[in-house]
Enzyme design. Sequence first.
Site, PDB file in Angstrom:
ATOM      1  N   GLY A 197      -3.678 -27.618  35.285  1.00  0.00           N
ATOM      2  CA  GLY A 197      -5.115 -27.438  35.450  1.00  0.00           C
ATOM      3  C   GLY A 197      -5.539 -26.139  34.801  1.00  0.00           C
ATOM      4  O   GLY A 197      -4.697 -25.289  34.486  1.00  0.00           O
TER       5      GLY A 197
ATOM      6  N   CYS B 153       2.987 -27.014  35.186  1.00  0.00           N
ATOM      7  CA  CYS B 153       2.104 -25.923  34.781  1.00  0.00           C
ATOM      8  C   CYS B 153       1.400 -25.307  36.001  1.00  0.00           C
ATOM      9  O   CYS B 153       2.056 -24.729  36.849  1.00  0.00           O
ATOM     10  CB  CYS B 153       1.136 -26.431  33.723  1.00  0.00           C
ATOM     11  SG  CYS B 153       0.364 -25.100  32.814  1.00  0.00           S
ATOM     12  N   TYR B 154       0.090 -25.481  36.144  1.00  0.00           N
ATOM     13  CA  TYR B 154      -0.574 -24.924  37.328  1.00  0.00           C
ATOM     14  C   TYR B 154       0.071 -25.445  38.609  1.00  0.00           C
ATOM     15  O   TYR B 154       0.223 -24.714  39.594  1.00  0.00           O
ATOM     16  CB  TYR B 154      -2.069 -25.272  37.309  1.00  0.00           C
ATOM     17  CG  TYR B 154      -2.795 -24.835  38.576  1.00  0.00           C
ATOM     18  CD1 TYR B 154      -3.302 -23.540  38.697  1.00  0.00           C
ATOM     19  CD2 TYR B 154      -2.941 -25.709  39.663  1.00  0.00           C
ATOM     20  CE1 TYR B 154      -3.938 -23.129  39.862  1.00  0.00           C
ATOM     21  CE2 TYR B 154      -3.576 -25.298  40.826  1.00  0.00           C
ATOM     22  CZ  TYR B 154      -4.071 -24.018  40.919  1.00  0.00           C
ATOM     23  OH  TYR B 154      -4.696 -23.611  42.074  1.00  0.00           O
TER      24      TYR B 154
ATOM     25  N   HIS C 283       4.406 -29.080  29.368  1.00  0.00           N
ATOM     26  CA  HIS C 283       3.816 -30.394  29.675  1.00  0.00           C
ATOM     27  C   HIS C 283       4.738 -31.532  29.213  1.00  0.00           C
ATOM     28  O   HIS C 283       4.789 -31.822  28.011  1.00  0.00           O
ATOM     29  CB  HIS C 283       2.449 -30.524  29.007  1.00  0.00           C
ATOM     30  CG  HIS C 283       1.419 -29.655  29.657  1.00  0.00           C
ATOM     31  ND1 HIS C 283       0.659 -30.075  30.722  1.00  0.00           N
ATOM     32  CD2 HIS C 283       1.069 -28.372  29.422  1.00  0.00           C
ATOM     33  CE1 HIS C 283      -0.136 -29.096  31.104  1.00  0.00           C
ATOM     34  NE2 HIS C 283       0.090 -28.049  30.343  1.00  0.00           N
TER      35      HIS C 283
ATOM     36  N   GLU D 126       4.252 -34.598  29.635  1.00  0.00           N
ATOM     37  CA  GLU D 126       3.499 -35.824  29.386  1.00  0.00           C
ATOM     38  C   GLU D 126       2.991 -35.943  27.947  1.00  0.00           C
ATOM     39  O   GLU D 126       2.625 -37.028  27.515  1.00  0.00           O
ATOM     40  CB  GLU D 126       2.320 -35.932  30.374  1.00  0.00           C
ATOM     41  CG  GLU D 126       1.206 -34.895  30.207  1.00  0.00           C
ATOM     42  CD  GLU D 126       1.486 -33.574  30.929  1.00  0.00           C
ATOM     43  OE1 GLU D 126       2.658 -33.313  31.232  1.00  0.00           O
ATOM     44  OE2 GLU D 126       0.535 -32.805  31.175  1.00  0.00           O
TER      45      GLU D 126
ATOM     46  N   SER E 108     -20.004 -60.111  30.378  1.00  0.00           N
ATOM     47  CA  SER E 108     -20.601 -59.626  29.128  1.00  0.00           C
ATOM     48  C   SER E 108     -19.908 -60.233  27.915  1.00  0.00           C
ATOM     49  O   SER E 108     -20.428 -60.180  26.812  1.00  0.00           O
ATOM     50  CB  SER E 108     -20.470 -58.112  29.061  1.00  0.00           C
ATOM     51  OG  SER E 108     -19.109 -57.764  28.850  1.00  0.00           O
TER      52      SER E 108
ATOM     53  N   GLY F  98     -17.037 -59.001  27.053  1.00  0.00           N
ATOM     54  CA  GLY F  98     -16.061 -57.952  26.755  1.00  0.00           C
ATOM     55  C   GLY F  98     -14.772 -58.206  27.526  1.00  0.00           C
ATOM     56  O   GLY F  98     -14.739 -59.033  28.443  1.00  0.00           O
ATOM     57  N   VAL F  99     -13.723 -57.482  27.144  1.00  0.00           N
ATOM     58  CA  VAL F  99     -12.422 -57.771  27.737  1.00  0.00           C
ATOM     59  C   VAL F  99     -12.399 -57.451  29.235  1.00  0.00           C
ATOM     60  O   VAL F  99     -11.832 -58.218  30.030  1.00  0.00           O
ATOM     61  CB  VAL F  99     -11.275 -57.065  26.966  1.00  0.00           C
ATOM     62  CG1 VAL F  99     -11.463 -55.574  26.909  1.00  0.00           C
ATOM     63  CG2 VAL F  99      -9.927 -57.385  27.572  1.00  0.00           C
ATOM     64  N   ASP F 100     -13.057 -56.377  29.664  1.00  0.00           N
ATOM     65  CA  ASP F 100     -12.968 -55.991  31.074  1.00  0.00           C
ATOM     66  C   ASP F 100     -13.593 -57.038  31.993  1.00  0.00           C
ATOM     67  O   ASP F 100     -12.981 -57.474  32.970  1.00  0.00           O
ATOM     68  CB  ASP F 100     -13.651 -54.638  31.326  1.00  0.00           C
ATOM     69  CG  ASP F 100     -13.113 -53.553  30.417  1.00  0.00           C
ATOM     70  OD1 ASP F 100     -12.032 -53.770  29.832  1.00  0.00           O
ATOM     71  OD2 ASP F 100     -13.765 -52.514  30.276  1.00  0.00           O
ATOM     72  N   SER F 101     -14.824 -57.421  31.682  1.00  0.00           N
ATOM     73  CA  SER F 101     -15.471 -58.379  32.587  1.00  0.00           C
ATOM     74  C   SER F 101     -14.796 -59.748  32.475  1.00  0.00           C
ATOM     75  O   SER F 101     -14.716 -60.483  33.463  1.00  0.00           O
ATOM     76  CB  SER F 101     -16.985 -58.479  32.339  1.00  0.00           C
ATOM     77  OG  SER F 101     -17.272 -59.028  31.084  1.00  0.00           O
ATOM     78  N   SER F 102     -14.256 -60.076  31.306  1.00  0.00           N
ATOM     79  CA  SER F 102     -13.594 -61.376  31.171  1.00  0.00           C
ATOM     80  C   SER F 102     -12.303 -61.426  31.985  1.00  0.00           C
ATOM     81  O   SER F 102     -12.012 -62.419  32.648  1.00  0.00           O
ATOM     82  CB  SER F 102     -13.258 -61.675  29.704  1.00  0.00           C
ATOM     83  OG  SER F 102     -14.418 -61.638  28.921  1.00  0.00           O
TER      84      SER F 102
ATOM     85  N   LYS G  51      -7.075 -49.334  30.235  1.00  0.00           N
ATOM     86  CA  LYS G  51      -7.517 -50.380  29.305  1.00  0.00           C
ATOM     87  C   LYS G  51      -6.346 -51.207  28.750  1.00  0.00           C
ATOM     88  O   LYS G  51      -6.420 -52.435  28.690  1.00  0.00           O
ATOM     89  CB  LYS G  51      -8.257 -49.713  28.139  1.00  0.00           C
ATOM     90  CG  LYS G  51      -8.945 -50.673  27.210  1.00  0.00           C
ATOM     91  CD  LYS G  51     -10.314 -50.997  27.718  1.00  0.00           C
ATOM     92  CE  LYS G  51     -11.112 -51.829  26.774  1.00  0.00           C
ATOM     93  NZ  LYS G  51     -12.488 -51.992  27.285  1.00  0.00           N
TER      94      LYS G  51
END
Length: 510
Positions: free
Chosen positions: A52, A79-80, A166, A168, A220, A222-226, A366
């Site tokens: 952070g 780190c923090y 880090h 990551e 819509s 889109g991929v998310d709502s589908s 995503k």
Amino acid sequence: MILIIDFGSQFNQLIARRVREHQVYCQIIPPAMLTEAYIQDTRPEGIILSGGPSSIYGENSPKVDPAVFNSGLPVLGICYGLQFMVHALGGNVRRSEKREYGFAELMIADHGDLFAGIDQQTQCWMSHGDSITDLPEGFAVTASTANTRVAAVSCPERRLYGLQFHPEVEHTLKGRDILSNFLFTICGCRQSWTMKSFAEQAIEDIKKTVGDKKVILGLSGGVDSSVAALLIHKAIGRHLTCIYVDNGLMRKNESAVLKESLTRHLDMNIRFVDASDDFLGPLDGVTDPEKKRKIIGNVFIDVFDREAAKIEDAEFLGQGTLYPDIIESQSVFGGPSDVIKSHHNVGGLPENMKLKLIEPLKFLFKDEVRQLGLEIGLPEDLVWRQPFPGPGLGIRIIGPITRERLDVLREADAILLEEVKKSGYYKKLWQSFAVLLPIKSVGVMGDQRTYENTVVIRAVTSKDAMTADWAKLPYEVLGRISNRIINEVNGVNRVTYDITSKPPGTIEWE
Ligand code: XMP
């Protein structure tokens, strides 16, 4: 499952991604949420304290209850997170105004647990101000760099570990292995987080939550709502009604594609609402981009509300909210019992709908949503769709929107997409689309002078739409797109390629 405590690092989502790449589930939670009760509830195998921007000496520096260090659970401070742990347990952290930032050569002194199987010297990536000078009792230094003596520490008896760098980020070459050692050797996690198991669990949960009630969902395309829709459909079948609002600003064949793949092949219950008049009326003559957005957003709410009211006994509203939205709004507490709130997926819905939310994707990133889509049988075409803005072609027609101009843009856009797909670039691009300018220019076709519209090709690469680069599409692909648009679309005699990156440009033109 691993709990990641959010101390504000810009890399938090990356830590979560890395953990999940190892097929271990994790959640990012704010520090205040890490209580004994929450630990009892969620039963994590281990805890990661993130980095952070704060100094532990800062006035409002984030904290967790130090009792966590005595819980017996493995803790990895990054780190923090490490500095907090050292400070809380009686060590010393020296304040520094100077930041150490960038690559460093890590020299490993102890190849026990965290660094098992890792070369003695390896590149790591640092970004910190304060440094640790004295360790708490029972701790030992396990790695150093030229500038940072305490680059890694451990106290195996208490299962406490820390990294000043880090693990990551990609620049830490063995970061994945270090995290793997933490997850599997130290925490004893199993690799059980797969989209197959997620889908099974999510479908069970939806069945339990919804029972024999009804759910509505704004689809819509889109991929998310589908994906959200198909998942809910798998749980409750025709008790889910999807509402697809055609605002007249959609791409060519949009409704037809959805009808074919979702209604015909997957037997989903979708109401297609042709509301183009509702939208195009109020948009008549409007040129200001923000006014266009407002009108489109408001009309959407009215139309959706009107259609939703026709579905009797609906108690739930399904949404394709993703984990990054949740993390950003820190509304991790949200659940199906939350009363509906404004959300960009559906353009903000009226408060008085009083529907309960079902957000089956709210813990997914995503790329996981895409994997899930494939897992549950959503057609590839829908899974790999590029993002499409809510206001649709409305913000890709510069100047006033008319049906004629919409038709011109639709045709040009369809040709562009077809050629981009044929060239194999579609999946590599964040977005690729056509924009119609309110500018006419002179040309010559056959022996005739023409005076027609200009279409812009926009194609960008990006990871998250925050920044983007214009795509280096091959000249041949650009040439084919240009030729075909000019030859096949009436009313266009000039095509240009937008070579602006973001910043300073934006992806959309409005
Ligand atoms: P910009 O143009 O700001 O776009 O670089 C970033 C991303 O957001 C999308 N976008 C929108 N999406 N409603 C949406 O749902 C909007 O009003 C809107 N404006 C931009 C854009 O397509 C890109 O992916």
